[in-house]
Write an enzyme that holds these catalytic residues in place. Structure first.
Site, PDB file in Angstrom:
ATOM      1  N   HIS A  20     -69.453  30.221  -4.742  1.00 23.48           N
ATOM      2  CA  HIS A  20     -68.191  29.524  -4.557  1.00 23.48           C
ATOM      3  C   HIS A  20     -67.052  30.523  -4.789  1.00 23.48           C
ATOM      4  O   HIS A  20     -67.305  31.689  -5.108  1.00 23.48           O
ATOM      5  CB  HIS A  20     -68.107  28.268  -5.432  1.00 23.48           C
ATOM      6  CG  HIS A  20     -68.215  28.480  -6.921  1.00 23.48           C
ATOM      7  ND1 HIS A  20     -67.433  29.378  -7.622  1.00 23.48           N
ATOM      8  CD2 HIS A  20     -69.027  27.905  -7.851  1.00 23.48           C
ATOM      9  CE1 HIS A  20     -67.732  29.330  -8.909  1.00 23.48           C
ATOM     10  NE2 HIS A  20     -68.717  28.456  -9.073  1.00 23.48           N
ATOM     11  N   HIS A  23     -67.104  32.841  -7.907  1.00 17.69           N
ATOM     12  CA  HIS A  23     -67.951  34.039  -7.848  1.00 17.69           C
ATOM     13  C   HIS A  23     -67.286  35.112  -6.993  1.00 17.69           C
ATOM     14  O   HIS A  23     -67.298  36.295  -7.326  1.00 17.69           O
ATOM     15  CB  HIS A  23     -69.317  33.717  -7.222  1.00 17.69           C
ATOM     16  CG  HIS A  23     -70.069  32.644  -7.926  1.00 17.69           C
ATOM     17  ND1 HIS A  23     -70.404  31.458  -7.318  1.00 17.69           N
ATOM     18  CD2 HIS A  23     -70.530  32.556  -9.195  1.00 17.69           C
ATOM     19  CE1 HIS A  23     -71.065  30.697  -8.192  1.00 17.69           C
ATOM     20  NE2 HIS A  23     -71.139  31.342  -9.336  1.00 17.69           N
ATOM     21  N   CYS A 130     -79.095  26.407 -23.477  1.00 18.50           N
ATOM     22  CA  CYS A 130     -78.482  25.938 -22.222  1.00 18.50           C
ATOM     23  C   CYS A 130     -79.085  26.750 -21.089  1.00 18.50           C
ATOM     24  O   CYS A 130     -78.913  27.976 -21.044  1.00 18.50           O
ATOM     25  CB  CYS A 130     -76.968  26.086 -22.233  1.00 18.50           C
ATOM     26  SG  CYS A 130     -76.262  25.771 -20.589  1.00 18.50           S
ATOM     27  N   CYS A 133     -76.495  28.628 -18.823  1.00 18.90           N
ATOM     28  CA  CYS A 133     -76.020  29.885 -19.430  1.00 18.90           C
ATOM     29  C   CYS A 133     -77.152  30.871 -19.644  1.00 18.90           C
ATOM     30  O   CYS A 133     -76.916  32.045 -19.850  1.00 18.90           O
ATOM     31  CB  CYS A 133     -75.404  29.652 -20.808  1.00 18.90           C
ATOM     32  SG  CYS A 133     -73.856  28.764 -20.833  1.00 18.90           S
ATOM     33  N   CYS A 147     -73.145  21.826 -23.892  1.00 15.81           N
ATOM     34  CA  CYS A 147     -72.866  23.258 -23.740  1.00 15.81           C
ATOM     35  C   CYS A 147     -71.362  23.460 -23.576  1.00 15.81           C
ATOM     36  O   CYS A 147     -70.731  22.793 -22.749  1.00 15.81           O
ATOM     37  CB  CYS A 147     -73.603  23.806 -22.510  1.00 15.81           C
ATOM     38  SG  CYS A 147     -72.918  25.361 -21.911  1.00 15.81           S
ATOM     39  N   HIS A 150     -70.758  24.715 -19.736  1.00 20.89           N
ATOM     40  CA  HIS A 150     -71.156  23.879 -18.593  1.00 20.89           C
ATOM     41  C   HIS A 150     -71.027  22.384 -18.837  1.00 20.89           C
ATOM     42  O   HIS A 150     -71.266  21.604 -17.934  1.00 20.89           O
ATOM     43  CB  HIS A 150     -72.590  24.205 -18.173  1.00 20.89           C
ATOM     44  CG  HIS A 150     -72.740  25.596 -17.646  1.00 20.89           C
ATOM     45  ND1 HIS A 150     -73.083  26.649 -18.451  1.00 20.89           N
ATOM     46  CD2 HIS A 150     -72.554  26.101 -16.407  1.00 20.89           C
ATOM     47  CE1 HIS A 150     -73.117  27.765 -17.732  1.00 20.89           C
ATOM     48  NE2 HIS A 150     -72.799  27.459 -16.487  1.00 20.89           N
ATOM     49  N   LYS A 298     -62.555  22.410 -13.519  1.00 19.95           N
ATOM     50  CA  LYS A 298     -63.656  23.355 -13.423  1.00 19.95           C
ATOM     51  C   LYS A 298     -64.345  23.183 -12.077  1.00 19.95           C
ATOM     52  O   LYS A 298     -64.488  22.067 -11.610  1.00 19.95           O
ATOM     53  CB  LYS A 298     -64.649  22.996 -14.516  1.00 19.95           C
ATOM     54  CG  LYS A 298     -65.087  24.154 -15.346  1.00 19.95           C
ATOM     55  CD  LYS A 298     -66.166  23.718 -16.323  1.00 19.95           C
ATOM     56  CE  LYS A 298     -67.429  24.509 -16.076  1.00 19.95           C
ATOM     57  NZ  LYS A 298     -67.293  25.940 -16.288  1.00 19.95           N
ATOM     58  N   LYS A 301     -70.138  21.366  -7.980  1.00 21.02           N
ATOM     59  CA  LYS A 301     -70.596  20.650  -6.793  1.00 21.02           C
ATOM     60  C   LYS A 301     -70.297  19.169  -6.895  1.00 21.02           C
ATOM     61  O   LYS A 301     -69.863  18.540  -5.941  1.00 21.02           O
ATOM     62  CB  LYS A 301     -72.115  20.824  -6.651  1.00 21.02           C
ATOM     63  CG  LYS A 301     -72.484  22.133  -6.035  1.00 21.02           C
ATOM     64  CD  LYS A 301     -73.017  21.921  -4.628  1.00 21.02           C
ATOM     65  CE  LYS A 301     -72.841  23.153  -3.766  1.00 21.02           C
ATOM     66  NZ  LYS A 301     -74.038  23.962  -3.692  1.00 21.02           N
TER      67      LYS A 301
END
Ligand code: MSP
Length: 511
Positions: A20, A23, A130, A133, A147, A150, A298, A301
């Site tokens: 995405h 990245h 996690c 991670c 987490c 996330h 954040k 998806k």
């Protein structure tokens, strides 16, 4: 230090999913910095790749009903195709499933295991893990029991693990960071790292027995190397650690690891300590950028904020894409993506700013001088050369300190000043007076020279647009042969060469 190459890395990405724009953000930033160093005449080694082992990958493959190797072989090209459309010019691409990497991980593990200081020991561990991670947490780290990165449930793992004695490296890490104030940047991240180290370090486990997908420990193969130990090693694998000592001596330590702030502790604490334990030098710098949000949220998806770079590339093109993320979001801080701000930047800075400057100057050269670059004329006084020289020098120092946002802002002072210059000088009026032909030539020479310098300076950020502008200017030597600082010196544009109008560099977009 025997190094003579600028060695820069991106993180290696997990190919459990497609990329995405978060990245792509550090991939673009690293490419801009790498291209700048090439422009400055340095030999550059720019490394990127994929992080293909670990529980996360194993589970993604299981979910897809595929063998992990088959799965990563299918997914990895989907990352490279994005890098290719983003004009990312990496020099090497590493996959952690390659044999060269396997060899380097084994070599590093052995070096740490056999260093005579008992830095690796076997113990039982029970902790909260996690998988996203690929890291353990303690209760206090969790936010609402989830987490902290996330916001997903953690899992209780109980295993026999080999541990790395990170706690023994506290003082050496502090010494390293005291002696090298720029070794973690920006400043806020450096302070974060220092306070974590001062607060005391926990040993971390470097092996897992609960799954299979990874590199077995050479001395106890039922243990699989912890994916972060495996992944971080990529930076020395590609430098020739296991197979090419001469090359390794030239490349290591890396000049800069560009990363996101979420993986700072691995890069600025674990990694230097692992290297010290193996008798190797830590990287010269870790540069941790901020996080992108979409609509203040954040990226993910599930809430449709995980935007794939192609969605933006199809609409804005690669140059506008690279420009936007480097200019709009202050490198080092968090920032928000929005379509509105991207359209606004495109239209204001690119279409109306640089694009309009180029099309006006090239159009006037075509109508008044048959496209030929006229002679400079000393009587046409202007501060444009001084503005350009000053901006170019600030551009360089900002790029040297990994500050692409400020570097681009400096370049845009030339765009603004050159556009004002045309408004002040009104060449379209001067053109109507037959006895002011030399003056007209002088004005347009200056404007075209500003364009030439702009093409050079924007080339690390917008290589495609820079190349098109360069060829519209009709300069014979390739843009790729230009070197800073000389290429930004005023007056290098040769009178008499033939420019051409061409397509607009950045067509305006509807909002
Ligand atoms: N595989 C590890 C890195 C190992 S490096 C030895 C990893 N991979 S990742 O694919 O999850 O993330 C890769 C990079 O993308 C990280 O630098 C991360 O910070 C960055 N980003 C992921 N989401 C992001 C945003 N929303 N915004 C900016 N960068 C983000 O971690």
């Amino acid at each position: 230090m025997g190094r003579d190459v600028f060695y820069l890395t991106t993180p290696i990405y997990y190919p459990n999913d497609v990329p995405h724009i978060g990245h792509a953000y550090d991939a673009v930033a690293a490419d801009v910095i790498a291209r700048y160093h090439r422009l400055a005449g340095e030999e550059v080694f720019h490394l990127t790749g994929t992080d293909e082992h670990g529980l996360k990958l194993q589970r993604a493959a299981e979910a897809a009903g595929k063998d992990p190797q088959v799965w990563v072989d299918e997914m990895e090209p989907r990352w490279r195709e994005v890098w290719s459309r983003l004009d990312i010019a990496y020099d090497d691409y590493i996959r952690t499933t390659e044999p060269r990497h396997h060899a380097a991980v084994e070599k590093l593990l052995r070096a740490v295991y056999e260093n005579g200081r008992d830095d690796v020991y076997l113990d039982h561990y029970e902790g909260l893990y996690c998988v996203a991670c690929e890291a353990y947490y303690v209760e206090a780290d969790l936010v609402d029991g989830l987490c902290p990165i996330h916001a997903r449930p953690v899992e209780l793992f109980r295993e026999e693990n080999y541990f790395f004695r990170l706690s023994a490296y506290r003082d050496r890490l502090l010494e390293h960071y005291t002696a090298n104030p720029l070794a973690v940047q920006p400043e806020a991240r450096r302070n974060e790292v220092l306070s974590t180290i001062r607060g005391g370090l926990q040993d971390f486990s470097i092996s897992r027995t609960s799954f299979q997908w990874g590199i077995p420990l050479p001395w106890d193969p039922k243990h699989i190397t912890y994916v972060w130990f495996d992944a971080l090693t990529n930076y020395i694998t590609a430098a020739g650690y296991a197979d090419d000592p001469e090359r390794f001596a030239r490349l290591w330590p890396a000049n800069v690891h560009v990363i996101g702030k979420d993986i700072l502790r691995f890069h600025a604490i674990y990694w230097p300590a692992m290297l010290m334990a193996a008798g190797l030098e830590p990287p010269m710098q870790v540069w941790a950028h901020g996080f992108l949000t979409v609509g203040g949220q954040k990226m993910s998806k599930t809430n449709a904020t995980g935007i794939h770079p192609f969605e933006l590339l199809d609409h804005f093109g690669v140059d506008s894409y690279r420009y936007y993320f480097m200019r709009e979001i202050q490198f080092g801080q968090d920032g928000n993506f929005s379509w509105e701000s991207m359209v606004e930047r495109h239209n204001a800075d690119l279409a109306n700013g640089l694009g309009n400057l180029a099309s006006r100057v090239l159009a006037m050269l075509a109508s008044y001088f048959d496209g030929r670059v006229p002679e400079p004329f000393a009587e046409v006084e202007s501060d444009l050369p001084a503005v350009a020289a000053d901006a170019a020098s600030r551009f360089r120092s900002h790029m040297e300190s990994v500050a692409p946002t400020q570097a681009i802002a400096a370049v845009w002072e030339i765009v603004t000043r050159a556009n004002q210059y045309l408004v002040e000088r009104e060449p379209w009026k001067v053109a109507g007076e037959a006895d002011r032909r030399t003056e007209l030539g002088g004005i347009l020479y200056a404007a075209a020279e500003a364009l030439r310098i702009l093409a050079v300076l924007i080339s690390p950020v917008m290589p495609g647009a820079a190349g098109r502008l360069w060829s519209q200017l009709g300069i014979e030597e390739p843009l790729s042969s230009q070197r800073l600082p000389e290429a930004a010196e005023w007056g290098r544009l040769r009178p008499g060469i033939t420019t051409s109008r061409g397509e607009p560099l950045f067509p305006r977009l509807e909002s």
